[in-house]
Design an enzyme around this catalytic site. Sequence first.
Site, mmCIF file in Angstrom:
data_model
loop_
_atom_site.group_PDB
_atom_site.id
_atom_site.type_symbol
_atom_site.label_atom_id
_atom_site.label_comp_id
_atom_site.label_asym_id
_atom_site.label_seq_id
_atom_site.Cartn_x
_atom_site.Cartn_y
_atom_site.Cartn_z
ATOM 1 N N GLY A 47 43.835 53.985 44.559
ATOM 2 C CA GLY A 47 43.012 53.102 45.396
ATOM 3 C C GLY A 47 42.954 51.698 44.850
ATOM 4 C CG ASN A 48 42.222 48.554 47.190
ATOM 5 O OD1 ASN A 48 41.105 48.152 47.492
ATOM 6 N ND2 ASN A 48 43.067 49.062 48.079
ATOM 7 N NE ARG A 49 39.873 46.036 39.499
ATOM 8 C CZ ARG A 49 39.408 46.672 38.435
ATOM 9 N NH1 ARG A 49 38.186 47.140 38.448
ATOM 10 N NH2 ARG A 49 40.168 46.830 37.382
#
Length: 413
Positions: free
Chosen positions: A211-213
């Site tokens: 995933g990402n932030r």
Amino acid sequence: MNIVLGVAGGIAAYKVCHVVRLLKEQGHSVRVVPTEAALKFVGAPTWEALSGQPVATDVFDHVEEVQHVNVGHSADLVIVAPATADLLARARAGMGNDMLAATLLVATCPVVYVPAMHTQMWQHPATQDNVATLRARGAHVMEPASGRLTGTDSGPGRLPEPADIVEYALSQVEGLPSTALAGTATALADTQVFISAGGTREPLDPVRYLGNRSSGKQGVALAQVALDMGANVTVCAANVANDVLEPIRGRATIVPVETTEELHEQCVAHGEESELIIMAAAVADYRPAEIAEHKMKKSGDEGMTLSLVQNPDILKDLVARFGDTKTIVGFAAETGSDESTPESLAQQKLLRKGCRALVFNSVAQGAVFGDDATSVIVYERDGDDVRERVRASGTKQEVSRVVMESVAQLLPS
Ligand code: C5P
């Protein structure tokens, strides 16, 4: 309402006379507190005649009335216009060396700064740092307008129009109806707007994902502004927390998704019925080639190699499908590279993706993701040409207002 209007020493002080007028016409009591330098541009008699109240600049004026405390105490709203680089520095440092500075130290009501200065002064790291600190302490700092300055040069640093200052300032006072968007409240009336928000997750197994932030705050703030401008809004929310979605719940249609392929499907379905499409979500470019049915186990002391396959570029696909008939806006979070500045990478991306406009933000050192504040440049594409439309920095809410007003103007009338 009791409004204190602080005036610092900049040539734009002459335009602020009209701000006094507009506030008085709306029935507010206005107490003008100019600095010594401001009086060199517009004299005390003008302020007194317009406001109908006496003017004091020095903490030693009318000491018996303890004005340096009372003026700030009794204010429901303080507006400082123009806020010069010097005034912003003094306010940030907490100085109390004239009536205006003392008033700012005492005021507990909303405080709105309206900067006006030369572009270089505005862009100087010291000024930007002062603005960021004042915002972090809860002050509202309006973005200066861009255009012709006092000399022959032009750029960001112009005082916004008096009517815009009044709308913006009054909208910061809780309990008053928001008039900040009065001029644009119907700019997106009956317009179908689609916004992707958050960040996609690509499952590896039943418990893990890539995933990402991205928090989704930017996409949700854009949706809020679009709703305020009268639009019908659908938000495709990729893994956005419930509390982030709260401000638009019940007002926008929210479609939750997890993966890029799910987001793609929803973008195509809702893009079809939308006039303005804004791709604010951070989308995973790759996904695991296979999703393990059971939780993956550690095997010995060996490392692990993941096999990834490419995800569809949703933005490019939407441009191919709808680019001729709909206004499509992309986002680019760039850190720059050894060869290129983040700005030039964003401009190249706009041409590559082929969308109508692109909102660029710099994410060097992890800034922006999850933060409440951001700083963006909106680029517009015209064939193979890229033009800068507007820059904005502030809370994601403030920035979204500037972005939405700018992209709303790209819609065919
Ligand atoms: O290529 P990059 O991810 O930097 O581009 C960012 C823009 O493209 C954003 O608007 C994002 O929502 C969109 N995007 C997309 N599909 C992808 C990757 C990014 O729509 N696979």
